[in-house]
Motif scaffolding. Sequence first.
Motif, PDB file in Angstrom:
ATOM      1  N   HIS A 295      32.404  87.843  47.200  1.00  0.00           N
ATOM      2  CA  HIS A 295      31.539  87.311  48.249  1.00  0.00           C
ATOM      3  C   HIS A 295      31.729  88.163  49.498  1.00  0.00           C
ATOM      4  CE1 HIS A 295      30.292  84.255  51.368  1.00  0.00           C
ATOM      5  NE2 HIS A 295      29.333  84.120  50.477  1.00  0.00           N
TER       6      HIS A 295
ATOM      7  N   SER B  38      20.856  86.356  52.988  1.00  0.00           N
ATOM      8  CA  SER B  38      22.088  85.957  52.297  1.00  0.00           C
ATOM      9  C   SER B  38      22.514  84.560  52.740  1.00  0.00           C
ATOM     10  CB  SER B  38      23.200  86.966  52.586  1.00  0.00           C
ATOM     11  OG  SER B  38      23.446  87.040  53.979  1.00  0.00           O
TER      12      SER B  38
ATOM     13  N   GLN C 286      26.787  78.663  46.071  1.00  0.00           N
ATOM     14  CA  GLN C 286      26.251  79.982  46.383  1.00  0.00           C
ATOM     15  C   GLN C 286      25.084  80.328  45.463  1.00  0.00           C
ATOM     16  OE1 GLN C 286      27.313  82.291  49.042  1.00  0.00           O
ATOM     17  NE2 GLN C 286      27.855  80.218  49.608  1.00  0.00           N
TER      18      GLN C 286
ATOM     19  N   TYR D 299      21.234  77.517  42.271  1.00  0.00           N
ATOM     20  CA  TYR D 299      22.401  77.038  43.019  1.00  0.00           C
ATOM     21  C   TYR D 299      23.223  76.134  42.108  1.00  0.00           C
ATOM     22  CZ  TYR D 299      20.054  78.631  47.268  1.00  0.00           C
ATOM     23  OH  TYR D 299      19.446  79.402  48.227  1.00  0.00           O
TER      24      TYR D 299
END
Length: 807
Positions: free
Chosen positions: A438, A133, A493, A263
Amino acid sequence: MQRCGLLTVQKEPVPLKSIEVQLEVKDHVATVVSTLIYENKEDKPIEAVFVFPLPGDAAVCHFSAKIGQTEIVADVKEKQEAREEYDDALSSGQQAFLLEESEQSPDIFSLKVGSLPPGESASIRLEYVIELSVQADDGLRFCLPAVLNPRYQPQGSEGASVQVTSVPASQVPYTLSFSARVSSPRPISKVESSCSLDPLQYLNTEQTQATVKLAAGHKFDRDVELLIYYKDAHQPTAVVEAGQASAKPGTLMGDPVVMLSLYPEFPQAVMSSLASCGEFVFLLDRSGSMDFSTDNSERQETCIGSARDTLLLLLKSLPMGCYFNIYSFGSTYEHIFPKSVEYSQKTMEEAVKKVEQMTANLGGTEILMPLNHIYSQPCIPSQPRQLFVFTDGEVGNTHQVINLVKKNSASHRCFSFGIGEGASSALINGLAKEGGGHAQFITGTERMQPKVMQSLRFALQPVVSDISVTWDLPKGVSVTVLSPPISTIFQGQRSLVYAQLTGQSSEAAEGCVTVKYNLAGHPSQNQLTFNLKPAEDTGLTVHRLGARTLIRSLEMEEREVRGQQDGRLKEEVVKLSVQSGVSSSFTAFIAVNRDDGKTIQGPMVQRNVPAPAAMASFYAVKKCNRRSQRSAVCHSSPQPEELSNAGVPLLRLWCKESSSLRSQRSAVCRSSPQDKAMQDFSSTRISNISERNEPQLPLKHPLLQLVSLQQASGSWLLHPALAAALGKTSKEVEKSKPASVNKEVWATILALIWLHGFKMDAKEEWELLAMKAVSWLRAQKVPCVTECVEAGSALLGCSVQKDALGL
């Protein structure tokens, strides 16, 4: 019989001697190989049962056993069929091995080593693959769960609770060794860990390959966490992996599979304007296990104390014009306001006062009730709902909780925080994934505040809507997407997409993927072009991760329609699991040793291998004398439905309120410090009012002291408490004030100078509330800002420029 070898607390031999873990990281994908050595030093055959944690997102893809020179590789079969084959093998005197995933939570596995003869050893090999992650600071996080805390199972939950044999970390009777090899197209800048590591060893001059080892003597008091940092990290990439030669073309394992790492980059103009609206709902775990430090040490600061400080920062950082509420839960739940209220000085002060009084005194960990109440509240028009969940993750009904969040995902975003060692990765990651938010984990001596403030920044980013993914592939090649649709995009992210590619193309052929979305009213898109030629040396990693992704989606769909359909989805999961060799909640790995023809004689003894658990997770009370002086009655018989996870090797006692005192909620059963009672498993929902749980208001950290004085508008008042927080007297502060400036402006500029001059190392924590202060100052149209900043810098003894403050 003389006891020999490793023993449990109850003097029973432990057949597991050691665990060796080898980690191989290629860019952002990890392959983990664990080898477990079992040895039977007793005089009769044994069955060893080990319940242990794995990452909730892992794709378990290999299980084998080696006895002497004989290696038996396990097959994946439907779970009930595998269990019956295991039982039949043991009944007929054969050795058998069974590995299965818990039906309650995908981050708990059970391993059975059956009919291990006296004096014999077995080497068990377990392999899984997983994506790492991305953290807020661009690091990649790998976590090897070493701590398995008992999970609280609320009454009425679906399915049986997981039987966990647990011991304190200091009493784990086997060893752990861990080594990692990291490789990437980009240089590796550093590897960090909350555990002690030997120095990083680079294998080439480009520093794109390195090895690192866990230092000897790991105490099992924490999960093994690695944070890997690459230079120029996180570029969009695509990896195409060739299908399995023996598999049929047109099937998942027979066709190539592509893994896309996207991304998205948002325009700076859009990112500079954070949202000034929203409904922020904070849900805080106040179960008994939150009354311990995050790293299981004797540190003064507890999880609940850190959470209180974090809530203070959040409350001060919220934008004017938003709405908010704070819920807390244990065996019951509470809320500060009946419904979300508009953020103002009055409501903020009321909330801060209530937060300061919060303690870990609400018993168990029943999160479904408050979630249901939150979702029953109507959403406020033009105020997007943002849910922040803080918990140590010790729940047994993981699937139910995640299903509820998914069911309501259209009405909110969910940001989750796993606090302390052993927090359930399946729960924390599942909440964020299904809630479009998140996930963050706070372990060891990490401060909670920077991570939570990073998530608040995500929550304040403009909501991305109308997300679509389109594929442009050569003629004759079609795509089947294995991942669920992308529902959330955050700046910086990663979004992962797995897809099966069917058909033929030339070696030089290329494909293109376009992600389109609407960002704050602006249509945006990102493109990635990739070569269809399969990469070398990836094995079947990408296929297995793609299969795991599809399996998890189908399992969730099956749970949603369970009882309403004919089992088609379950059959689909079993078929896919068997075909790909990846575990699921409906399948298990089974291996039977049929080669030597020998049958194992004599009665078999079962031995439970204990897993380490955090001290906070034990409800063990060994001294129940002087009952007459206590307001609780101690009982020595366990409650199966509520204490089934409390740790078999320990004396399990619980406290029950005497009827005369129950109405006063004053029952407490105290233990010695080393046997701190765990309230999570109290069947009577005790409110612990021991001295430790009284609201403790020690002198705050200087930063929190300053933050606590800020007004909801963003300003500070010129007050003796502010002067003290700045390290000055009221007279010194007032004397230095330029004559043309009012007191509130002067106080606010001083606070900003102090933050920039002395607390830049904690900028992530105060940046949002400082932005609010700057906005307030701009609205005041202050005529002599330069004079104020110079006077303030001189007073506080630092050199800060007006531009640095954002003025």
